[in-house]
Design an enzyme around this catalytic site. Structure first.
Site, PDB file in Angstrom:
ATOM      1  N   SER A  60       1.363  -0.781   0.407  1.00  0.00           N
ATOM      2  CA  SER A  60       0.897   0.360   0.058  1.00  0.00           C
ATOM      3  C   SER A  60       0.764   1.344   0.289  1.00  0.00           C
ATOM      4  O   SER A  60       1.494   1.018   0.620  1.00  0.00           O
ATOM      5  CB  SER A  60      -1.427  -0.371   1.266  1.00  0.00           C
ATOM      6  OG  SER A  60       0.032  -0.096   2.593  1.00  0.00           O
ATOM      7  N   ARG A  78      -2.266   4.983   5.858  1.00  0.00           N
ATOM      8  CA  ARG A  78      -2.751   4.382   3.793  1.00  0.00           C
ATOM      9  C   ARG A  78      -3.136   5.468   3.007  1.00  0.00           C
ATOM     10  O   ARG A  78      -4.006   5.920   3.401  1.00  0.00           O
ATOM     11  CB  ARG A  78      -3.157   3.026   4.052  1.00  0.00           C
ATOM     12  CG  ARG A  78      -2.297   1.885   4.521  1.00  0.00           C
ATOM     13  CD  ARG A  78      -3.428   0.039   4.788  1.00  0.00           C
ATOM     14  NE  ARG A  78      -2.184  -0.726   4.918  1.00  0.00           N
ATOM     15  CZ  ARG A  78      -2.085  -0.560   6.897  1.00  0.00           C
ATOM     16  NH1 ARG A  78      -3.127  -0.486   7.545  1.00  0.00           N
ATOM     17  NH2 ARG A  78      -1.396  -1.518   6.997  1.00  0.00           N
ATOM     18  N   HIS A 105       5.276   6.213   0.135  1.00  0.00           N
ATOM     19  CA  HIS A 105       5.538   6.024  -0.273  1.00  0.00           C
ATOM     20  C   HIS A 105       4.482   4.396  -0.736  1.00  0.00           C
ATOM     21  O   HIS A 105       4.052   4.532   0.527  1.00  0.00           O
ATOM     22  CB  HIS A 105       7.342   5.620   0.280  1.00  0.00           C
ATOM     23  CG  HIS A 105       6.868   4.416   1.745  1.00  0.00           C
ATOM     24  ND1 HIS A 105       6.639   5.408   2.961  1.00  0.00           N
ATOM     25  CD2 HIS A 105       6.983   3.894   2.087  1.00  0.00           C
ATOM     26  CE1 HIS A 105       6.202   4.942   3.665  1.00  0.00           C
ATOM     27  NE2 HIS A 105       6.482   3.337   2.912  1.00  0.00           N
ATOM     28  N   GLU A 133      12.267   4.539   8.984  1.00  0.00           N
ATOM     29  CA  GLU A 133      12.468   2.692   7.623  1.00  0.00           C
ATOM     30  C   GLU A 133      13.216   3.007   6.685  1.00  0.00           C
ATOM     31  O   GLU A 133      13.705   3.849   6.173  1.00  0.00           O
ATOM     32  CB  GLU A 133      11.497   1.555   7.303  1.00  0.00           C
ATOM     33  CG  GLU A 133      10.425   2.607   6.425  1.00  0.00           C
ATOM     34  CD  GLU A 133       8.786   1.412   6.471  1.00  0.00           C
ATOM     35  OE1 GLU A 133       8.390   1.309   7.138  1.00  0.00           O
ATOM     36  OE2 GLU A 133       7.759   1.755   5.232  1.00  0.00           O
ATOM     37  N   HIS A 168       4.389   6.827   7.368  1.00  0.00           N
ATOM     38  CA  HIS A 168       4.136   7.161   9.129  1.00  0.00           C
ATOM     39  C   HIS A 168       4.126   8.298   9.946  1.00  0.00           C
ATOM     40  O   HIS A 168       5.181   8.637   9.137  1.00  0.00           O
ATOM     41  CB  HIS A 168       5.292   5.651   8.965  1.00  0.00           C
ATOM     42  CG  HIS A 168       5.855   4.552   8.282  1.00  0.00           C
ATOM     43  ND1 HIS A 168       4.408   3.455   8.633  1.00  0.00           N
ATOM     44  CD2 HIS A 168       6.279   4.197   7.332  1.00  0.00           C
ATOM     45  CE1 HIS A 168       5.485   2.419   8.005  1.00  0.00           C
ATOM     46  NE2 HIS A 168       6.082   3.040   6.846  1.00  0.00           N
ATOM     47  N   LYS A 215      -7.057  -2.014   2.724  1.00  0.00           N
ATOM     48  CA  LYS A 215      -7.238  -1.949   4.442  1.00  0.00           C
ATOM     49  C   LYS A 215      -7.841  -0.219   4.338  1.00  0.00           C
ATOM     50  O   LYS A 215      -8.216   0.115   3.520  1.00  0.00           O
ATOM     51  CB  LYS A 215      -5.767  -1.945   5.327  1.00  0.00           C
ATOM     52  CG  LYS A 215      -5.655  -3.977   4.897  1.00  0.00           C
ATOM     53  CD  LYS A 215      -4.209  -3.720   5.874  1.00  0.00           C
ATOM     54  CE  LYS A 215      -2.774  -5.089   6.016  1.00  0.00           C
ATOM     55  NZ  LYS A 215      -1.962  -4.504   6.743  1.00  0.00           N
ATOM     56  N   GLN A 231       1.471   4.318   1.723  1.00  0.00           N
ATOM     57  CA  GLN A 231       1.405   4.693   2.942  1.00  0.00           C
ATOM     58  C   GLN A 231       2.292   6.123   3.634  1.00  0.00           C
ATOM     59  O   GLN A 231       3.300   6.481   3.155  1.00  0.00           O
ATOM     60  CB  GLN A 231       2.010   3.653   4.050  1.00  0.00           C
ATOM     61  CG  GLN A 231       3.198   3.217   3.093  1.00  0.00           C
ATOM     62  CD  GLN A 231       3.148   1.634   4.526  1.00  0.00           C
ATOM     63  OE1 GLN A 231       3.956   1.544   4.943  1.00  0.00           O
ATOM     64  NE2 GLN A 231       2.052   0.015   4.097  1.00  0.00           N
ATOM     65  N   LYS A 276       7.907   5.791  13.228  1.00  0.00           N
ATOM     66  CA  LYS A 276       8.262   4.380  12.375  1.00  0.00           C
ATOM     67  C   LYS A 276       9.277   4.936  10.870  1.00  0.00           C
ATOM     68  O   LYS A 276       8.942   4.333   9.758  1.00  0.00           O
ATOM     69  CB  LYS A 276       7.401   3.318  11.925  1.00  0.00           C
ATOM     70  CG  LYS A 276       7.538   2.454  11.105  1.00  0.00           C
ATOM     71  CD  LYS A 276       6.369   1.283  10.951  1.00  0.00           C
ATOM     72  CE  LYS A 276       6.583  -0.103  10.478  1.00  0.00           C
ATOM     73  NZ  LYS A 276       5.260  -0.515   9.408  1.00  0.00           N
TER      74      LYS A 276
END
Length: 422
Positions: A108, A294, A275, A137, A112, A300, A110, A135
């Site tokens: 998806s 998302r 991203h 990453e 953070h 979802k 999304q 989060k």
């Protein structure tokens, strides 16, 4: 048992539907390398290998001197293994989760939240936002890796608004004109971009599904007639529509950069950066959190308002999204990916075939070491004696411990190490 400070791990595989199937998956190949008795099923997706102590995928310690327990249980019993700085800063928890991802269909779109927003979302909507941590990453490509990351330069978005009428219809004349006339004023530009993206994300479902169907029909006909569809990003829109028919995320490709990483290249995804991973295999490291907002390419929950408010609307070219590694001045075989967050750092260790004795240097924090290619015999004062390492082996290395490798593969070794350099 605290004297055992270096030990192998048996790690958890996540079989999410978007993963590559069977031995097409780098995850499956690493699992089989780490355990020759593992059964890999051709029709099963092997999406993620989790190397860490996250409660949803806590690694098992594979050491006959240690009665069966997980890495999380071990760290809770012997928090000193983290190193004093990490132990104190992160309340006795391993602050990162290290992964390998094998992506067959898009994840998806999304973003953070930062720590402040994460805490607010968690208190208001705990069913959607399970913790109060940020989060960030980072993905490091193992094979050619394709993703979407950050907003494109404005001239590219304006180009698509002109060449893709179905996209223009969702954004609308007023917002599109504002973006075209925003000029060099960064604040105006950012607000105009936010308005365009928010208009698209808030479109009525029937409107965007109709426009998407028109776009797919047009691009399919143009492709069948042998025409160049790159002005509409045709190949990607057809691929995403085949994976997620009728999904608003199919239009996000006109807003977001398409980034192609070559093996060894990385991208860092900070807070509020939109991203999506599209295809390929990568190493990923992240702060321990499950907070995801998302924006599409997903069945979802999509929290459109939170998403549109939080995003970083700073346009930049795809090339700016590639995060550099820096050669370690004290070790020419180590390349360090050091993001602007305290939670984690990733190192790629590339040992050439000419080097047969190599020491994985001690650092003052715990780390996890993954062998991606090559073989060696490993010895460590903290508990390993002549342990065979090969593709897929994973070691936990406590703070201030070194590991001596006797490299046996003629072409050298490639290893990745996750740690937390405070």
């Amino acid at each position: 048992m605290e004297e055992v400070r270096v030990f192998p791990l048996s790690c958890v595989v996540q079989k999410y539907a978007w993963g590559k199937l069977g031995l097409n998956s780098e995850v499956a190949k690493l699992v089989l390398g780490g355990d020759p008795l593992a059964v890999i099923e051709d029709d099963q997706p092997y999406a993620e290998l989790w190397m860490g102590a996250h409660p949803k995928g806590d690694a098992l310690i594979k050491d006959n001197r240690i009665s069966q327990r997980t890495l999380g249980q071990w760290i809770a019993d012997y928090p000193g293994c983290l190193g004093s700085k990490v132990k104190d800063t992160f309340q006795g928890q391993l602050p990162f989760l290290f992964k390998v991802l094998s992506v067959n269909t898009a994840l998806s779109i999304q973003a953070h939240p930062n720590r402040e927003l994460a805490a607010r979302l968690h208190s208001q909507f705990p069913e959607h936002y399970p913790d109060n941590n940020h989060k960030p990453e980072m993905a490091v490509a193992l094979t050619q890796f394709e993703g979407l990351c950050g907003f494109r330069p404005v001239e590219e978005i304006v180009g698509f608004l002109k060449s893709v009428p179905e996209f223009h219809a969702l954004v609308g004349n007023e917002a599109a004109e504002e973006l075209q006339s925003s000029g060099g004023d960064a604040v105006r530009l950012s607000l105009a971009l936010k308005k365009c993206f928010t208009r698209m994300m808030n479109c009525e479902k029937k409107v965007f599904v109709d426009q998407l169907n028109m776009l797919v029909k047009r691009v399919s006909e143009e492709a069948a007639a042998g025409k160049d569809t790159s002005g509409s990003n045709g190949e990607l829109v057809l691929r995403l529509h085949s994976q997620f028919p009728g999904d608003i995320g199919c239009f996000s490709i006109y807003f977001l950069n398409r980034v192609m990483l070559q093996p060894g290249q990385a991208m860092f995804l900070g807070a509020n950066e939109p991203h999506a991973y599209l295809f390929g295999d990568c190493i990923e490291c992240m702060a321990c959190s499950d907070n995801t907002v998302r924006a599409g390419l997903t069945p979802k929950y999509i929290d459109v308002n939170t998403l549109c408010e939080m995003l970083n609307y700073t346009p930049a070219p795809a090339s700016a999204k590639i995060f550099p590694s820096i050669q370690d001045p004290s070790d020419p075989y180590v390349f360090v990916y050091d993001p602007p967050v305290p939670d984690f750092t990733v190192m790629r260790i590339q040992i050439p075939g000419s080097v047969k004795q190599y020491t994985v240097a001690p650092i003052d924090c715990a780390g996890i070491l993954l062998v991606v290619q090559g073989e060696a015999t490993a010895t460590a004062a903290g508990g390993l004696s002549d342990t065979a390492l090969g593709r897929g082996s994973v070691l936990f290395i406590s703070a201030n411990e070194s590991v001596a490798l006797h490299v046996t593969s003629p072409s050298g070794m490639t290893l990745f190490r996750a740690c937390c350099l405070l």
